[in-house]
Every structure is written in C-alpha cells, then in structure tokens.
Design an enzyme around this catalytic site. Structure first.
Site, PDB file in Angstrom:
ATOM      1  N   LYS A 181       0.274  -0.782  -0.053  1.00  0.00           N
ATOM      2  CA  LYS A 181       0.025   0.360   0.195  1.00  0.00           C
ATOM      3  C   LYS A 181       0.784   1.478  -0.314  1.00  0.00           C
ATOM      4  O   LYS A 181       1.985   1.727   1.192  1.00  0.00           O
ATOM      5  CB  LYS A 181      -0.802  -0.246   1.258  1.00  0.00           C
ATOM      6  N   GLU A 257       9.188   1.398  10.972  1.00  0.00           N
ATOM      7  CA  GLU A 257      10.222   2.155  10.917  1.00  0.00           C
ATOM      8  C   GLU A 257       9.233   3.654  11.672  1.00  0.00           C
ATOM      9  O   GLU A 257       8.790   3.492  10.230  1.00  0.00           O
ATOM     10  CB  GLU A 257      11.213   1.707  10.150  1.00  0.00           C
ATOM     11  N   CYS A 291      13.530  10.760   7.385  1.00  0.00           N
ATOM     12  CA  CYS A 291      13.036  10.262   9.228  1.00  0.00           C
ATOM     13  C   CYS A 291      14.544  10.363   9.338  1.00  0.00           C
ATOM     14  O   CYS A 291      14.137  10.912  11.150  1.00  0.00           O
ATOM     15  CB  CYS A 291      12.705   9.374   8.849  1.00  0.00           C
ATOM     16  N   GLU A 393       7.823  16.152  16.005  1.00  0.00           N
ATOM     17  CA  GLU A 393       8.725  15.929  14.819  1.00  0.00           C
ATOM     18  C   GLU A 393       8.087  16.604  13.961  1.00  0.00           C
ATOM     19  O   GLU A 393       6.244  16.296  13.981  1.00  0.00           O
ATOM     20  CB  GLU A 393       8.754  14.273  14.519  1.00  0.00           C
TER      21      GLU A 393
HETATM   22  P1  NAD Z   1       1.744   8.284   7.657  1.00  0.00           P
HETATM   23  O1  NAD Z   1       1.968   7.193   8.767  1.00  0.00           O
HETATM   24  O2  NAD Z   1       0.628   9.501   7.734  1.00  0.00           O
HETATM   25  O3  NAD Z   1       1.608   7.824   5.715  1.00  0.00           O
HETATM   26  C1  NAD Z   1       2.246   6.171   5.784  1.00  0.00           C
HETATM   27  C2  NAD Z   1       1.419   5.257   5.812  1.00  0.00           C
HETATM   28  O4  NAD Z   1       0.598   4.835   6.164  1.00  0.00           O
HETATM   29  C3  NAD Z   1       0.968   5.817   4.017  1.00  0.00           C
HETATM   30  O5  NAD Z   1       0.698   4.562   3.126  1.00  0.00           O
HETATM   31  C4  NAD Z   1      -0.615   5.911   4.791  1.00  0.00           C
HETATM   32  O6  NAD Z   1      -1.708   5.986   3.557  1.00  0.00           O
HETATM   33  C5  NAD Z   1      -0.504   4.604   5.796  1.00  0.00           C
HETATM   34  N1  NAD Z   1      -2.106   4.631   6.301  1.00  0.00           N
HETATM   35  C6  NAD Z   1      -2.070   5.815   7.480  1.00  0.00           C
HETATM   36  N2  NAD Z   1      -3.500   5.641   7.836  1.00  0.00           N
HETATM   37  C7  NAD Z   1      -3.032   4.735   8.019  1.00  0.00           C
HETATM   38  C8  NAD Z   1      -4.356   3.462   8.252  1.00  0.00           C
HETATM   39  N3  NAD Z   1      -5.097   3.704   9.600  1.00  0.00           N
HETATM   40  N4  NAD Z   1      -3.504   2.063   8.559  1.00  0.00           N
HETATM   41  C9  NAD Z   1      -2.923   1.359   7.661  1.00  0.00           C
HETATM   42  N5  NAD Z   1      -2.938   2.419   6.887  1.00  0.00           N
HETATM   43  C10 NAD Z   1      -2.037   3.890   7.680  1.00  0.00           C
HETATM   44  O7  NAD Z   1       3.237   8.890   7.270  1.00  0.00           O
HETATM   45  P2  NAD Z   1       3.760  10.097   6.254  1.00  0.00           P
HETATM   46  O8  NAD Z   1       2.860  11.126   6.211  1.00  0.00           O
HETATM   47  O9  NAD Z   1       3.506   9.186   4.494  1.00  0.00           O
HETATM   48  O10 NAD Z   1       5.343   9.894   6.379  1.00  0.00           O
HETATM   49  C11 NAD Z   1       6.034  10.563   7.319  1.00  0.00           C
HETATM   50  C12 NAD Z   1       6.257  10.233   8.220  1.00  0.00           C
HETATM   51  O11 NAD Z   1       6.894   9.382   8.127  1.00  0.00           O
HETATM   52  C13 NAD Z   1       7.282  10.502   9.466  1.00  0.00           C
HETATM   53  O12 NAD Z   1       6.577  10.566  10.569  1.00  0.00           O
HETATM   54  C14 NAD Z   1       8.322  10.140   9.325  1.00  0.00           C
HETATM   55  O13 NAD Z   1       9.626  10.225  10.199  1.00  0.00           O
HETATM   56  C15 NAD Z   1       8.434   8.888   9.093  1.00  0.00           C
HETATM   57  N6  NAD Z   1       9.714   7.497   8.557  1.00  0.00           N
HETATM   58  C16 NAD Z   1      10.117   6.975   8.932  1.00  0.00           C
HETATM   59  C17 NAD Z   1      11.311   6.498   8.419  1.00  0.00           C
HETATM   60  C18 NAD Z   1      12.207   4.691   9.441  1.00  0.00           C
HETATM   61  O14 NAD Z   1      12.510   4.148   8.648  1.00  0.00           O
HETATM   62  N7  NAD Z   1      11.514   4.844  10.881  1.00  0.00           N
HETATM   63  C19 NAD Z   1      11.498   6.498   6.887  1.00  0.00           C
HETATM   64  C20 NAD Z   1      11.101   7.485   6.375  1.00  0.00           C
HETATM   65  C21 NAD Z   1       9.657   7.950   6.973  1.00  0.00           C
END
Ligand code: NAD
Length: 489
Positions: A181, A257, A291, A393
C-alpha cells in the site's frame, strides 16, 4: 508540443492491473497541477490481493530456491536501471524533489536494495547447535527458515521507491508474497515496479499493489485483514499505533520504522567546515522530509555563534525551484496540507519565544509556482528542550540550535526525547566520538557523517521511533519464521 497527460494509476492484483472502487487526484506539490489519477482499492480489491498472495505461496513460489530468488532480485535491479529515467520522472512528478536527488538517492538505492538482499539471502546460513547432554546423549539442532507468508507493506511518501524496495526486496528474498500500500501522495513508482516485476518473471500474486488512504480505505482494509501474516510499516508514530490496534486481535508480527526528532551534537573540536556541510545536508536534504533528518542541533558554547552563522549562510544559499533545474537544491514539501502543519510550527516557534535566524515563512517564487507547497528553510535559536519545537517531529527543512557546556550535558540533551531514531556527533577527538555515539539512545548514531548506510547493518529506532530492526540479517529475521529441528545422534 502537446502537454503530457497525467497518468491513470491502477491497482495491481494477481499479475494484472485492475480498477478500483473510485479514483482520486494526486496533485503536484511543485505547482498544484494534476499529476495523476489514482484508482482507490475497495475491500474487494484488497481481498483479491491477499487471496492472490496466498495462492502464490501455495504454488511454485512457495517452493522456490534461495538461489532462484536471489537471481530474480538481481534481474529486478537490472530492470530498474534499464528504466532509470522513467522511474526518476515518476518519482519527481509525485514528490517534486530535485531530479539530482531522485537519481542519486531514491532510484539508485531502489536497485541497490534488490542487489543487497540478493547477496544477504544467498550468503545466509542455518543456525545450528550440537547438543551434548551429561548422560552422553547427543543431538543436532538446526533451524530452517520459512517465509512469514503474506506480508502487508505500508510505506510513506518521502522516499517512495527507496523505502518500498527496502521492504519488498528482503520480503521476496525470503520467499514471501506481498501486498503493498503505497502512500496516496506517491503512488507512481510502486505502480511502475509492478510492470518491472512482471517483466522480471515474478510469479502472479507475489507482488500486489493496492492504492488508497489509511482509515476507511486500503490501509485499514489491509492491516485488519485476517489473511495477512505480518505488517511492515514505515510512517508516522500515530499511524503505527493505529496499525498495532488493527493487527492485535490476530497477534501478527509488526516491523515499524516510525518518526524521529533527531539530534546532532557538535563539539568545539569539530572540523567546523565539515560540520556545517554535514549539518546542511542533515537538516535540509529532501526539504527536511527524511526520517533521519536533524531537527535539534546542540553546539558547544565556544563555537555556537560560528555554527549558527555558518548554517544560516548555507540555508540562505539553498536554491528552491523546479525539479528539472540543475541548480535546484531544494524542492517543495509534499503537499499544501503538510505545509500547513509545518507553518503551524513556525507560529508555535514565535509563541514559544524563538529567535528566527533565517526563514520562517513562505517564499516568493513567481506565478507559475505560486500554487505549490513551497516553504523557507528555517533555523531557530533561543529555545530549549522544554519547548514543543524541540520535542515534536516537524518533518520540514527546520532546526533549532541550542548551546551546551559539557559532554555529559550534550548526551543528556540529545537523549531527552521520546523518539530514538538517529543521531550524529561532530568531533575530531575519535575517542569522544565513539563514547558519545555509543551513549546515544538512538538506532543509528553517526560520527562526522550522516546518512552513510551499509544495508547489512541494523536500521530502526528506540521508543516512539519504532519496533524492531531491518537491514541485513535483521530483515531475514523479520521476514521468516524458523522451525527448529532436533535430531538425536
Ligand atoms: P503516514 O503515517 O501518514 O502514512 C504512511 C502510510 O500509512 C501511507 O501509505 C498511509 O496511507 C498509510 N496509513 C495512514 N493511516 C493508516 C491506517 N490507519 N492504517 C493503515 N495504513 C495507514 O506517514 P507519512 O506522512 O506518509 O510519512 C511521514 C512519516 O514517516 C514521518 O513521521 C517520518 O518520520 C516517517 N518515516 C519514518 C522512516 C523510518 O525509517 N523510521 C522513514 C521515512 C519516514
């Protein structure tokens, strides 16, 4: 020349592109134009994808050899490189990031992910123990690894293909089938990868893509689906928490992550030029949307003013612009919605009493970019760890700089966070570098560098930054289940 039509992106189930229950628009963060129409998977499409993945596991893929899978991964890497320009174009269409960054980081790493995990899986051995009991009985214990099964892969928008392949490559290497997804903000490259999978000869049902959102959409349907055997997720901490709730009734393993609030610690004995260059990268790369990016910079007091002015000078020199302009160093944020969130922190910083060293607003970039999600690279001083600016963050091109007086204080300040993803230490005293890096309560701690990765090393975070580690053998652990066999000799 006629304008290029925005593509229509379909879901990919059982080796075929399929329509969704509805479609949504993906908007370019560069200028607000339509960049793609995307088919949103309903419950029926997610059901079909999970079923197709299960069937694939029961077929030839379930009995495939490690060598055959390693070879397949290398073929996928070759095909990514064959279609490099097309993939770069798709990545920049979705994210607006500079073309140079998409080339050097995102797409290059995608190919590397497949090659790295081909090597890791091909060289992995079996865990075994020779048991010798006091009564003279002997036994051989050995653990055989089996695929985890149908793995749900949920990824964000910041490094779309890089983060997707970081999970898909080891999952396939271990013989799993995946339902992916991608983020609703970056759906293109996961879709292109589906074509590559077919071309490489990945059996139908092994790689499936369901587009959509989180709650009430593909994300929730997938994570609460009874047919999945585990979830690997990268994204926000609050989303990780929602996914944990969704999988908890069936007690499925998760690898998370999540977010970060990463610190850099700069000592007075650092090479100042190298430290400023490193901080410029770690604060502003990908418009601060990595991140691992640094949002807290602790600087030993004698060099505090030098670092603040050096970093501010670099921030002012960043060139915001279209992805294709070779001078562009910095793209927009991913969306106007995300810019609203980042701007709310600009207001909060003022309320909390920050001094704005540079930035703090929305840049003027001319009429053709006026509808994009542009933001000024921003630095603050005058705050400390009690302020929300140093605790939450923000995920933008921002950092707060704070002075410190002793090594102990620097460690305490850097570790004073609910997150624990990454840290960097800048010093020419290597002994101190090791000491401080080892003292960091963070999954990754760099000394005199940042974001230098070896894909065999563990990657993940403490606290709110995640659960588990991926990378090298850590990925193999997550994507497999062992059966221990004990044979009396
Ligand atoms: P997000 O959590 O909003 O979305 C990530 C994914 O999860 C998307 O595909 C989204 O559609 C899906 N999603 C959202 N709600 C969901 C639910 N209830 N059930 C299942 N899937 C769901 O994150 P974002 O805004 O896309 O990305 C930014 C975030 O990602 C930041 O917090 C960043 O730190 C983190 N990040 C972490 C790493 C790491 O390796 N630790 C790497 C990159 C980004």
């Amino acid at each position: 020349m006629s304008p290029i039509q925005p593509p229509e992106l379909l879901c990919f189930v059982d080796g075929r592109f399929v329509s969704g229950r509805a479609s949504f628009n993906k908007i370019s963060p560069v200028d607000g134009s339509l960049s793609a129409t995307v088919h949103e998977a309903g419950q029926d499409t997610v059901d079909a994808a999970v079923l197709a993945a299960r069937r694939a596991l029961q077929g030839a893929w379930g009995n495939s050899s490690v060598n055959a899978r390693a070879q397949l991964l290398r073929r996928i890497a070759d095909l990514i490189e064959d279609r490099f320009d097309e993939i770069v174009a798709a990545e920049i269409r979705d994210t607006g990031k500079p073309e140079s960054l998409a080339r050097e980081l995102d797409v290059a790493r995608a190919a590397m992910n497949f090659r790295a995990f081909a090597d890791v899986v091909a060289s992995a051995g079996l865990e075994s123990f020779l048991t010798e009991r006091p009564d003279g009985r002997r036994a051989l214990n050995y653990a055989v690894s089996k695929p985890l099964g149908v793995v749900a892969v949920i990824v964000p928008w910041n490094l779309p293909l890089l983060l997707l392949t970081w999970k898909v490559a080891p999952a396939l290497a271990c013989g799993n089938a995946v339902v992916v997804k991608p983020s609703e903000e970056a759906p293109s490259t996961a879709t292109l990868l589906a074509e590559i999978m077919s071309e490489a000869g990945v059996p139908d049902g092994v790689y499936n893509v369901v587009h959509g959102f989180g709650p009430g959409s593909a994300g929730e349907y997938l994570t609460s689906h009874p047919g999945i055997d585990g979830v690997t997720f990268t994204g926000e901490t609050s989303t990780g928490s929602a996914i944990m709730r969704a999988v908890s009734p069936r007690v499925r393993p998760v690898s998370f992550e999540l977010g970060g609030k990463n610190a850099a610690v700069v000592f007075a004995d650092a090479d100042l030029e190298a430290a400023v260059a490193g901080l410029t990268r770690s604060v502003f790369l990908n418009t601060g949307q990595v991140c691992l990016c640094t949002e807290r910079v602790y600087v030993e007091r004698p060099i505090f003013d030098d670092i603040v002015s050096g970093l501010a000078q670099q921030a002012r020199a960043l060139k915001l612009g279209r992805p294709s302009d070779p001078d562009t160093t910095t793209g927009p944020l991913i969306s106007l919605g995300h810019r609203q969130k980042v701007r709310s922190y600009f207001d909060l910083a003022i309320e909390e009493g920050a001094d704005v060293v540079v930035g703090g607003g929305v840049p003027e970039l001319g009429a053709d970019l006026a509808r994009g999600a542009w933001i000024e690279p921003t630095l603050w001083t005058g705050l400390d760890n009690k302020h929300r600016i140093l605790r939450e963050e923000i995920f933008g091109p921002v950092a707060a700089l704070v002075p410190f007086d002793t090594q102990e204080e620097a460690i305490r300040l850097a570790n004073d966070t609910d997150y624990g993803l990454a840290a960097s230490v800048w010093t020419q005293n290597l002994e101190r570098g090791h000491q401080v890096a080892q003292a960091m309560r963070a999954g990754m701690a760099w000394v005199n560098t940042w974001y230098l990765r070896d894909l065999r090393s563990p990657f993940g975070g403490f606290g709110l930054s995640g659960i588990g580690r991926e990378g090298g053998k850590h990925s193999l652990h997550f994507y497999t289940e062992p059966t221990n066999v004990c044979v009396q000799l």
